[in-house]
Design a protein around this motif. Structure first.
Motif, PDB file in Angstrom:
ATOM      1  N   ARG A   1       0.842  -1.199   0.000  1.00 46.81           N
ATOM      2  CA  ARG A   1       0.000   0.000   0.000  1.00 46.81           C
ATOM      3  C   ARG A   1       0.875   1.246   0.000  1.00 46.81           C
ATOM      4  N   ASP A   2       0.230   2.349  -0.293  1.00 48.77           N
ATOM      5  CA  ASP A   2       0.906   3.645  -0.203  1.00 48.77           C
ATOM      6  C   ASP A   2       1.191   3.950   1.277  1.00 48.77           C
ATOM      7  N   THR A   3       2.223   4.758   1.541  1.00 44.90           N
ATOM      8  CA  THR A   3       2.617   5.067   2.915  1.00 44.90           C
ATOM      9  C   THR A   3       2.269   6.506   3.270  1.00 44.90           C
ATOM     10  N   ILE A   4       1.696   6.680   4.440  1.00 42.95           N
ATOM     11  CA  ILE A   4       1.354   8.025   4.908  1.00 42.95           C
ATOM     12  C   ILE A   4       2.636   8.800   5.173  1.00 42.95           C
ATOM     13  N   ARG A   5       2.655  10.042   4.734  1.00 38.79           N
ATOM     14  CA  ARG A   5       3.840  10.878   4.925  1.00 38.79           C
ATOM     15  C   ARG A   5       4.063  11.184   6.406  1.00 38.79           C
ATOM     16  N   ALA A   6       5.329  11.262   6.755  1.00 37.33           N
ATOM     17  CA  ALA A   6       5.683  11.633   8.121  1.00 37.33           C
ATOM     18  C   ALA A   6       5.174  13.042   8.399  1.00 37.33           C
ATOM     19  N   GLY A   7       4.591  13.246   9.537  1.00 35.03           N
ATOM     20  CA  GLY A   7       4.105  14.566   9.912  1.00 35.03           C
ATOM     21  C   GLY A   7       2.703  14.878   9.440  1.00 35.03           C
ATOM     22  N   ALA A   8       2.092  13.972   8.664  1.00 34.95           N
ATOM     23  CA  ALA A   8       0.742  14.239   8.162  1.00 34.95           C
ATOM     24  C   ALA A   8      -0.262  14.334   9.308  1.00 34.95           C
ATOM     25  N   ALA A   9      -0.153  13.405  10.264  1.00 37.91           N
ATOM     26  CA  ALA A   9      -1.096  13.415  11.389  1.00 37.91           C
ATOM     27  C   ALA A   9      -0.952  14.694  12.214  1.00 37.91           C
ATOM     28  N   ASP A  10       0.290  15.119  12.439  1.00 36.75           N
ATOM     29  CA  ASP A  10       0.509  16.355  13.208  1.00 36.75           C
ATOM     30  C   ASP A  10      -0.059  17.565  12.469  1.00 36.75           C
ATOM     31  N   ALA A  11       0.108  17.576  11.132  1.00 37.27           N
ATOM     32  CA  ALA A  11      -0.410  18.697  10.340  1.00 37.27           C
ATOM     33  C   ALA A  11      -1.930  18.765  10.427  1.00 37.27           C
ATOM     34  N   VAL A  12      -2.593  17.616  10.316  1.00 42.17           N
ATOM     35  CA  VAL A  12      -4.060  17.580  10.393  1.00 42.17           C
ATOM     36  C   VAL A  12      -4.517  18.052  11.775  1.00 42.17           C
ATOM     37  N   ALA A  13      -3.848  17.554  12.821  1.00 44.64           N
ATOM     38  CA  ALA A  13      -4.217  17.958  14.187  1.00 44.64           C
ATOM     39  C   ALA A  13      -4.035  19.458  14.384  1.00 44.64           C
ATOM     40  N   ALA A  14      -2.950  20.014  13.832  1.00 44.14           N
ATOM     41  CA  ALA A  14      -2.690  21.448  13.982  1.00 44.14           C
ATOM     42  C   ALA A  14      -3.746  22.282  13.256  1.00 44.14           C
ATOM     43  N   LEU A  15      -4.160  21.829  12.085  1.00 45.17           N
ATOM     44  CA  LEU A  15      -5.203  22.547  11.345  1.00 45.17           C
ATOM     45  C   LEU A  15      -6.520  22.539  12.118  1.00 45.17           C
ATOM     46  N   LYS A  16      -6.835  21.402  12.717  1.00 44.05           N
ATOM     47  CA  LYS A  16      -8.056  21.328  13.528  1.00 44.05           C
ATOM     48  C   LYS A  16      -7.963  22.243  14.742  1.00 44.05           C
ATOM     49  N   ALA A  17      -6.767  22.317  15.321  1.00 46.20           N
ATOM     50  CA  ALA A  17      -6.584  23.172  16.491  1.00 46.20           C
ATOM     51  C   ALA A  17      -6.784  24.648  16.147  1.00 46.20           C
ATOM     52  N   GLN A  18      -6.574  24.998  14.885  1.00 43.68           N
ATOM     53  CA  GLN A  18      -6.791  26.368  14.427  1.00 43.68           C
ATOM     54  C   GLN A  18      -8.270  26.654  14.163  1.00 43.68           C
ATOM     55  N   GLY A  19      -9.094  25.625  14.313  1.00 40.90           N
ATOM     56  CA  GLY A  19     -10.515  25.813  14.070  1.00 40.90           C
ATOM     57  C   GLY A  19     -10.929  25.572  12.635  1.00 40.90           C
ATOM     58  N   ARG A  20     -10.054  24.977  11.840  1.00 38.20           N
ATOM     59  CA  ARG A  20     -10.376  24.697  10.444  1.00 38.20           C
ATOM     60  C   ARG A  20     -10.832  23.246  10.292  1.00 38.20           C
ATOM     61  N   ALA A  21     -11.780  23.019   9.418  1.00 42.36           N
ATOM     62  CA  ALA A  21     -12.191  21.651   9.108  1.00 42.36           C
ATOM     63  C   ALA A  21     -11.176  21.046   8.142  1.00 42.36           C
ATOM     64  N   VAL A  22     -10.984  19.731   8.210  1.00 40.84           N
ATOM     65  CA  VAL A  22     -10.044  19.035   7.332  1.00 40.84           C
ATOM     66  C   VAL A  22     -10.796  17.928   6.596  1.00 40.84           C
ATOM     67  N   ALA A  23     -10.586  17.846   5.292  1.00 44.93           N
ATOM     68  CA  ALA A  23     -11.249  16.837   4.469  1.00 44.93           C
ATOM     69  C   ALA A  23     -10.224  16.184   3.552  1.00 44.93           C
ATOM     70  N   MET A  24     -10.582  15.014   3.020  1.00 44.22           N
ATOM     71  CA  MET A  24      -9.730  14.329   2.049  1.00 44.22           C
ATOM     72  C   MET A  24     -10.580  13.978   0.841  1.00 44.22           C
ATOM     73  N   ILE A  25     -10.072  14.312  -0.347  1.00 44.08           N
ATOM     74  CA  ILE A  25     -10.771  14.019  -1.598  1.00 44.08           C
ATOM     75  C   ILE A  25      -9.830  13.183  -2.447  1.00 44.08           C
ATOM     76  N   SER A  26     -10.268  11.989  -2.848  1.00 42.92           N
ATOM     77  CA  SER A  26      -9.367  11.067  -3.524  1.00 42.92           C
ATOM     78  C   SER A  26     -10.078  10.301  -4.634  1.00 42.92           C
ATOM     79  N   GLY A  27      -9.315   9.977  -5.645  1.00 42.06           N
ATOM     80  CA  GLY A  27      -9.838   9.125  -6.705  1.00 42.06           C
ATOM     81  C   GLY A  27      -9.656   7.658  -6.382  1.00 42.06           C
ATOM     82  N   ASP A  28      -9.001   7.361  -5.263  1.00 40.32           N
ATOM     83  CA  ASP A  28      -8.772   5.977  -4.854  1.00 40.32           C
ATOM     84  C   ASP A  28     -10.065   5.365  -4.309  1.00 40.32           C
TER      85      ASP A  28
END
Length: 796
Positions: free
Chosen positions: A611-638
């Protein structure tokens, strides 16, 4: 619409039919007259229509007009009022499609049909003569010019200031001057010295300000000319025609000090502004002037300009990579911080790509040049940074509206102050009040507030690997309430890797993986390459390789019959599936993994999860965006399973999977409806529509050209954390802009009534013209200095 004839070049003219179609397109425009298209010199002529309309009509007809872009240097551009007048004068010229004045660089970027002769005449008539940008380099350095003017003015002003103001501060000096030189001679001396100051170092204020005043277009220079001129004129009249005016003092020192202090401010401002371009200069300085070219076994040091694609170059430890290329021999850890903002050096080996300007730390590399000159990544970064530094943010519309009425309002206040003081007190105090108001209210700081912050902020952003491709994105990215990520290549590395192996009883994972790698070493499929990469070393004793499209491959490896592929491949090879391995494979498949089965000598021995591998730091980036009050979404053709598996690990709640490129646009609209402005982060060709339709699009490192062109922001680092960096830079720059605007507006506006003397009846102070000049100069210096804080970690 204009009656002036437009003459310009056309592209795509090949025959008489082309001429007819191009003429028809122009003739169809309302008001078009005298339409002629010449096949011989590929030109067109039309009158009665606007240049923009003519260009659009020809574009639609398939015969685009030749648009010329030029950069003109406007030395007389000094404040926000100048910007508006220069653009208005340029846009009124027939043939001008676009005109953008840039105060920090005193330049005008124009797009025209035909030459710019009429444009230059119009600018000269408006009081803003233009030089070509290439001529600008021949001029003396602005900082040095302003410094020399300031020093000369200061030397001439000092004796005037000492004689007049020194006598007030130290009475014995006043008595000594009266006894030895005489009051009349002292005033004549001050008149002469002040006249030299105004006619010499201060002449530019009158040369530019008076014509604009006469044309009812007062700018900063007009205010200075009025203020200093009024103080000098009143004093000169009092000295040369005594008895006509009521007895009053002279204010030569005020006129001289005003010019001197404003020249000091201009010098400090020019000196500070010179540092705002440091980011681009540093980027340009990253590219070496020479390179070591390897040809026919010989190594020669040659100028970088002689390098062409395909040349083999040597880069030694500690050297900078001269151009973009591919490593053909050697290995080295390369510092790519100038490109990505990431401090950890990256190992480069044969087959890896390297970027011009990056720094080798260990080992010697031989590389083959792939991109040179303006095609290199460094050249593109520099170009994008220059464009971003000249960007206009939406907030500047507010500044333009304010400055449009600010100067006329100041003139009105000055007149009111003059009349009130003359009526109630006397002529001399009236002159002091009016001059102080004119000087303190110069809107220079307001005009510099936004562009200086943008220049420094975007330059610093480039050094951190964030390129604002479209300058207004600097403001728009901060407005995003939801950040939507593409999955593959953005949140994941975009490359399949072996994640797990299940083996039958008595089998060893390393042995099974080695056997599978032996078969896959002869395949170029990405999944095959992932299996080879996972094995410590693929065997070389491989024979009888056979591939089945869409199923797998088989071969004899070290004397064993090995089958690698899907379950159908095993069944076709007569291998019975292991129930335990099939159960494990089914569980992996439910998470979106690709399953590869391995059979050896007729037995099902292993199942491999790829399988594809999640990039290092992706989880921290998502958590930080949520902490700023922003919603986070994922849009994929997979697939839904693969997308959901990644989203669960990153704690992304909103997932849209299995969508085509045009459906991504629909998904963004749904997110916009639910949350507000949307930022989309992607990298692939299929992301281009979504990047273009988002409120702000961010393309990550390695993105396709189509994605970069559609994006508003280009992130040179592939890590999701770069999105946070872009948001942080945006927030810091906007905060700096509002600090500058707040200071400039409140400071100037608050001091106007003080300069007018409103507080005097209440026992408060009144600014003298000299202090008003100092306060105005320091206001501009503060704005520029505050913007420069963005270059430091503390400011950013």
């Amino acid at each position: 619409m204009t009656d002036t004839a437009l003459t310009f070049g056309l592209q795509g003219l090949h025959c008489a039919s082309c001429v007819g179609r191009a003429e028809a397109a122009l003739t169809a425009l309302p008001g078009a007259q005298d339409v002629r298209v010449n096949l011989a010199d590929h030109s067109a002529r039309v009158s009665g229509v606007a240049a923009v309309d003519a260009a659009r009509a020809l574009d639609r007809a398939g015969y685009p007009a030749e648009v010329r872009q030029a950069e003109l240097h406007i030395p007389a551009m000094s404040c926000a009022s100048c910007v508006g007048r220069i653009e208005a004068a340029a846009q009124a010229v027939p043939g001008v499609l676009r005109a953008e004045a840039r105060l920090p660089t005193k330049s005008l970027i124009v797009e025209t049909l035909g030459d710019d002769t009429e444009l230059r005449l119009a600018l000269k008539s408006a009081g803003y003569p233009a030089d070509a940008a290439q001529e600008q380099a021949e001029h003396s350095d602005e900082t040095q010019i302003m410094f020399r003017k300031f020093v000369l003015a200061a030397v001439l002003t000092l004796p005037v200031f000492i004689i007049e103001m020194g006598g007030h501060i130290f009475p014995p000096l006043h008595h000594w001057v009266a006894r030895t030189i005489g009051t009349t001679n002292s005033h004549l001396f001050q008149l002469i010295m002040t006249a030299i100051v105004l006619a010499g170092p201060g002449a530019a204020f009158f040369r530019r300000g008076v014509p604009n005043l006469l044309k009812a277009r007062p700018d900063m220079d007009a205010l200075v000319a009025l203020g200093a001129g009024a103080a000098f004129g009143f004093s000169a009249f009092s000295v040369l025609a005594p008895g006509i005016l009521p007895p009053a003092g002279v204010y030569f020192e005020a006129a001289a000090v005003i010019v001197t202090l404003i020249l000091m401010g201009r010098w400090l401002e020019a000196r500070a502004k010179g540092r705002t371009g440091d980011a681009v200069r540093r980027l340009l300085g990253l590219q070496p002037d020479t390179a070591e070219r390897v040809r026919d076994g010989q190594i020669d040091t040659v100028p970088l300009s002689t390098i062409v694609a395909g040349d083999v170059l040597r880069v030694r430890p500690g050297g900078r990579v001269p151009v973009d290329g591919e490593v053909v021999n050697g290995h080295s850890h390369i510092d790519e911080s100038m490109l990505t903002g990431e401090p950890v050096p990256v190992l480069k080996q044969p087959g890896d790509t390297v970027t011009g300007g990056t720094l080798t730390t260990t080992g010697t590399l031989l590389l083959r040049a792939t991109h040179v000159g303006e095609d290199t990544v460094l050249a593109r970064i520099t170009s994008l940074t220059r464009d971003a530094q000249a960007a206009r943010l939406p907030v500047e519309a507010l500044v333009n509206r304010i400055t449009a009425w600010f100067v006329p309002a100041v003139l009105s206040v000055a007149v009111i102050a003059f009349v009130a003081w003359w009526t109630l007190v006397g002529l001399a105090p009236a002159v002091v009040a009016a001059v102080s108001v004119l000087i303190i209210a110069c809107p220079c700081a307001m005009g510099l507030a936004t562009p200086m912050s943008v220049m420094v902020g975007t330059g610093r952003a480039a050094e951190l690997g964030v390129l604002f491709h479209k300058g207004d994105a600097l403001q728009r990215v901060q407005d995003a309430r939801v950040v939507a990520f593409d999955k593959t290549g953005t949140l994941t590395i975009g490359k399949p890797q072996v994640h797990d192996i299940a083996v039958a009883d008595e089998q060893e994972k390393a042995v099974v993986l080695r056997a599978a790698a032996g078969v896959e070493s002869l395949s170029e499929h990405p999944i095959a390459q992932a299996i080879v990469a996972a094995a410590e070393k693929a065997p070389t004793d491989v024979s009888g390789f056979a591939a089945v499209l869409g199923a797998g491959a088989s071969a004899t490896v070290d004397g064993q019959a090995v089958v690698v592929g899907n379950m159908e491949m095993l069944e076709q090879s007569g291998i019975s599936a292991s129930k335990a391995l099939s159960t494990q494979a089914s569980a992996w498949a439910d998470t979106g993994a690709t399953i590869v089965h391995v059979g050896v000598d007729g037995h099902h021995v292993a199942a491999i999860s790829v399988r594809d591998t999640i990039r290092a730091g992706a989880a921290d980036a998502v958590a930080a965006l949520k902490a700023q009050g922003r919603a986070v979404a994922m849009i994929s053709g997979d697939t839904q399973a693969a997308a959901r598996h990644v989203a669960d690990q990153l704690q992304i709640d909103t997932v849209v999977a299995g969508v085509k490129p045009d459906q991504k646009v629909d998904a963004l609209q749904d997110l916009r409806t639910a949350h507000g402005p949307v930022a989309y982060v992607g990298d692939g060709l299929n992301d281009a529509p979504a990047l273009a339709s988002a409120d702000v699009g961010l393309a990550v490192n390695g993105a396709t050209d189509a994605a970069i062109e559609a994006a508003d922001v280009v992130l040179m680092s592939p890590e999701p954390g770069a999105v946070l960096r872009a948001l942080h830079i945006s927030a810091a720059t906007l905060r700096n802009i509002w600090q500058n605007l707040g200071w400039a507006f409140v400071y100037n506006t608050a001091l106007i009534p003080v300069a007018a003397g409103v507080l005097v009846p209440l026992g408060g102070p009144q600014l003298s013209p000299a202090l008003a000049a100092l306060a105005m100069a320091l206001s501009s210096v503060f704005v520029v200095t505050n913007a420069l804080r963005l270059r430091s970690k503390g400011g950013m």
